[in-house]
Design a protein around this motif. Sequence first.
Motif, short mmCIF file in Angstrom:
data_model
loop_
_atom_site.label_atom_id
_atom_site.label_comp_id
_atom_site.label_asym_id
_atom_site.label_seq_id
_atom_site.Cartn_x
_atom_site.Cartn_y
_atom_site.Cartn_z
N TYR A 171 0.83 -1.21 0.00
CA TYR A 171 0.00 0.00 0.00
C TYR A 171 0.86 1.26 0.00
N GLN A 200 2.91 1.72 -3.26
CA GLN A 200 2.10 2.21 -4.37
C GLN A 200 1.77 3.69 -4.20
N GLN A 201 1.54 4.11 -2.97
CA GLN A 201 1.33 5.53 -2.72
C GLN A 201 2.57 6.34 -3.07
N TYR A 228 0.92 5.80 -7.74
CA TYR A 228 -0.19 5.04 -8.30
C TYR A 228 -1.50 5.51 -7.68
N VAL A 233 -4.04 4.26 -5.78
CA VAL A 233 -4.10 3.03 -4.99
C VAL A 233 -5.56 2.65 -4.71
N THR A 234 -5.89 1.40 -5.00
CA THR A 234 -7.22 0.86 -4.69
C THR A 234 -7.04 -0.48 -3.99
N THR A 293 -5.66 -2.96 -6.53
CA THR A 293 -4.24 -2.87 -6.87
C THR A 293 -3.38 -3.49 -5.77
N VAL A 294 -3.78 -3.27 -4.50
CA VAL A 294 -3.03 -3.85 -3.38
C VAL A 294 -3.18 -5.37 -3.38
N GLU A 310 -1.27 -7.04 -6.34
CA GLU A 310 0.17 -7.03 -6.12
C GLU A 310 0.56 -8.13 -5.13
N GLN A 359 -2.15 9.02 -9.36
CA GLN A 359 -2.88 9.45 -8.17
C GLN A 359 -3.00 10.96 -8.11
#
Length: 411
Positions: free
Chosen positions: A78, A81-82, A86, A88-89, A92-93, A96, A203
Amino acid sequence: MKSTFSILFYLKKGSERKDGRAMIMARITIDGKVAQFSTKQSVLPANWNVEVGKVKGKDAGKINALLDDVRSSLNKIYHDQQRDNYYVTTETVKNEFLGHRIKQETVLALFKEHNENSRKQIGISITRPTYLKYEVTRRHLTNFILSEYNLSDMPLRDINHKFIAGFESFLRTECKCCHNTTVKFLQFFRRIIIIARENGKLQTNPFAEYKVRLEEVDRGYLTEYEIALILKKPMVTKRLEHVRDLFIFSCFTGLAYIDVMNLKAENIRKNFDGKLWIMTKRIKTNVKVNVPLMDIPKMILDKYAGQLPQGKLLPVISNQKMNAYLKEIGDVCGINKNLTFHAGRHTFATTVTLGKGVPLDTVSKLLGHKKIETTRIYARTTEIKISNDMERLNGVFVNMDSLCQEAFKRN
């Protein structure tokens, strides 16, 4: 705004096996959106602590350690990705973590995809000139990334304020673009970034704090006197005569080059008033344009009637050659202005219509503008208009002439 992120472990109802053990599930929540997946671990419901989401009793240590690893991995994914910009949803987490890695989106690949889709929409939702502008922007961006970063493409997450500023500088210096041309290319690039943002591929919007504004420019036009100069000057060659005729046609119809080029016999029709009108659509905006055919452009159409191949109404050549020959005409006529074919459209707006008192909203319709604000740029106060206005004002005080002559009489 920072998003909320939480992880919860729970037992899946109805998943009990023959030995009574139930599957342990992981639930990810981001801003109220949920995604869940199996941890591949199971436990007897009696050994599950609902309050803390952990196992108690036999085998608790081994399973709880694995759940802690899952939690730690999800947290890392998480935050990574932040950090990488990205959008982030929960999906997506989750993807991955499960090994379905996020495809690294790149700016030129996205640009190419956009342009290919746009090409298919030419004539439907986009015009060819607009598509070509996107293509030129993509080529400039490709050259910039290769020149500045020695890369064939650039990750979307690396597009930031510094990158945009560098691209702007590249357009001005290497591509020799003027201010407004540079701004136009940046606006096309910004559109691609906005699409990436809307599709969840970014993002943040790196253009949010990057301001690009067009400068107001003096749109070249001819005065009535200069139009007369061109009409009176004998053209020494047929090509100059044709270009002169086409330019004057634009001055008295307001049609842009591409619209004159596409003009056909079916576009000249009688309207409700029994008079001939030009009825067409602007190629640039697909907006309907109906222009009453004045005597001067009608004479030009009559001159070439039935003389051109393939049903053409006027002897149109390429815009580039047209502008080159217009500069030649300007020189021989002693007109010290940057004479281009588009100046004919500006002349129609400024000299032929607004300068003769035609209302702004009427001119806006004649030019095929979607917004009247676009037409206001032509509503300039010319020296000719000032002279005419003051002449009318002077006439208001004509009855005071005799009084003034008496008052100002020399001693």
